[in-house]
Design a protein around this motif. Structure first.
Motif, PDB file in Angstrom:
ATOM      1  N   HIS A 114       0.980  -1.111  -0.173  1.00  0.00           N
ATOM      2  CA  HIS A 114       0.019   0.015  -0.084  1.00  0.00           C
ATOM      3  C   HIS A 114       0.880   1.246   0.217  1.00  0.00           C
ATOM      4  O   HIS A 114       2.143   1.179   0.514  1.00  0.00           O
ATOM      5  CB  HIS A 114      -0.994  -0.056   1.252  1.00  0.00           C
ATOM      6  CG  HIS A 114      -1.887   0.735   1.251  1.00  0.00           C
ATOM      7  ND1 HIS A 114      -1.735   2.370   1.785  1.00  0.00           N
ATOM      8  CD2 HIS A 114      -3.246   0.759   0.884  1.00  0.00           C
ATOM      9  CE1 HIS A 114      -2.773   3.162   1.681  1.00  0.00           C
ATOM     10  NE2 HIS A 114      -3.872   1.975   1.270  1.00  0.00           N
ATOM     11  N   ARG A 169      -2.279  -4.757  -5.518  1.00  0.00           N
ATOM     12  CA  ARG A 169      -2.717  -6.125  -4.775  1.00  0.00           C
ATOM     13  C   ARG A 169      -2.440  -7.221  -6.059  1.00  0.00           C
ATOM     14  O   ARG A 169      -2.035  -8.194  -5.615  1.00  0.00           O
ATOM     15  CB  ARG A 169      -4.398  -5.935  -5.043  1.00  0.00           C
ATOM     16  CG  ARG A 169      -5.086  -7.158  -4.539  1.00  0.00           C
ATOM     17  CD  ARG A 169      -6.507  -6.905  -4.299  1.00  0.00           C
ATOM     18  NE  ARG A 169      -6.797  -5.606  -3.470  1.00  0.00           N
ATOM     19  CZ  ARG A 169      -7.766  -4.914  -3.111  1.00  0.00           C
ATOM     20  NH1 ARG A 169      -8.981  -5.141  -4.222  1.00  0.00           N
ATOM     21  NH2 ARG A 169      -7.927  -3.814  -2.395  1.00  0.00           N
ATOM     22  N   GLN A 210      -4.251  -2.825   5.163  1.00  0.00           N
ATOM     23  CA  GLN A 210      -4.959  -2.876   4.002  1.00  0.00           C
ATOM     24  C   GLN A 210      -3.881  -3.021   2.746  1.00  0.00           C
ATOM     25  O   GLN A 210      -2.787  -2.643   2.908  1.00  0.00           O
ATOM     26  CB  GLN A 210      -5.670  -1.758   3.574  1.00  0.00           C
ATOM     27  CG  GLN A 210      -6.598  -1.531   2.582  1.00  0.00           C
ATOM     28  CD  GLN A 210      -7.406  -0.525   2.166  1.00  0.00           C
ATOM     29  OE1 GLN A 210      -6.971   0.612   3.208  1.00  0.00           O
ATOM     30  NE2 GLN A 210      -8.277  -0.270   1.304  1.00  0.00           N
ATOM     31  N   GLY A 221      -3.276  -2.063  -0.894  1.00  0.00           N
ATOM     32  CA  GLY A 221      -3.589  -1.191  -1.934  1.00  0.00           C
ATOM     33  C   GLY A 221      -4.046  -1.602  -3.338  1.00  0.00           C
ATOM     34  O   GLY A 221      -3.364  -2.516  -3.794  1.00  0.00           O
TER      35      GLY A 221
END
Length: 233
Positions: free
Chosen positions: A191, A223, A217, A219
């Motif tokens: 990310h 991904r 998370q 990004g």
């Protein structure tokens, strides 16, 4: 041997097609030609790309240097800008090369070969690198942190938080500068604000990496390349 896959980010169509012709002639695969950062990030998210060629002055809200700061693949600048201010900005992104227009076919191909060779060597070094000790400030104390004890790093403007099982530390460095130091120890950028220790991953689900009690998370632009790199049985 498979062809190296290249993304061209250039807002002058004639120059882009000229670059594409040179690459095709020299046994490279041109995955796409785009003229702005948003399209480049979208292409990287959905395609398997080995290296990007970036013009500095491109369409859209981000220039080529700002785009470079968000990439997790090798990249070379191809630009007519060689003033000191531009070069100083470009150096902060750690490019694999900086080629000034107009350039020859030989200049372009040689820079590509060197950049791709360095990338392969660097990946090999990452696999075989042993943990290293770093020092961070914790209040009035300077404490040691092994690279293998770091769970992940999170950007916070021009600062970063380093997370470990013992707690987190705020340091006055950008994520990019920390990334350059930690990549050789098995860390991955997933990310624009997160750098993770690959060995610490417990699971991956619905766009997140789970590391201990933390949910980090992935990004969108990172991904596909991240998931494709996983050694799945």
């Amino acid at each position: 041997m498979s062809k190296a896959k290249v993304l061209i980010v250039e807002d002058e169509p004639l120059i882009a097609y000229d670059i594409s012709g040179i690459l095709t002639k020299n046994n490279y695969e041109v995955v796409a030609m785009v003229d702005e950062a948003a399209d480049a990030l979208e292409e990287i998210a959905k395609s398997d790309i080995d290296i990007a060629l970036l013009d500095v002055n491109i369409e859209g809200q981000m220039d080529g240097i700002e785009l470079a700061a968000r990439l997790d693949i090798p990249f070379i600048f191809l630009t007519s800008y060689y003033d000191q201010a531009t070069i100083d900005r470009a150096k902060l992104t750690n490019p694999a090369g900086y080629v000034v227009k107009p350039f020859s076919e030989k200049d372009l191909v040689v820079n590509l070969e060197i950049a791709l060779s360095r990338s392969v060597t660097r990946q090999s070094e990452i696999v075989n690198r042993t943990p290293e000790k770093f020092f961070v400030r914790d209040g009035n104390e300077v404490v040691s942190v092994m690279s293998s004890d770091i769970l992940f790093v999170e950007a916070s403007d021009n600062y970063s938080f380093i997370y470990t099982d013992k707690g987190k530390y705020l340091i006055s460095h950008t994520l990019k500068s920390i990334e350059d130091k930690l990549l050789p120890f098995g860390f991955r950028r997933i990310h624009r604000s997160h750098l993770i220790n690959f060995d610490k991953i417990n699971s991956i689900s619905e766009g997140y990496v789970f590391i201990g009690a933390h949910k980090v998370q992935i990004g969108k632009s990172y991904r596909k390349s991240f998931m494709d790199s996983l050694p799945v049985l």
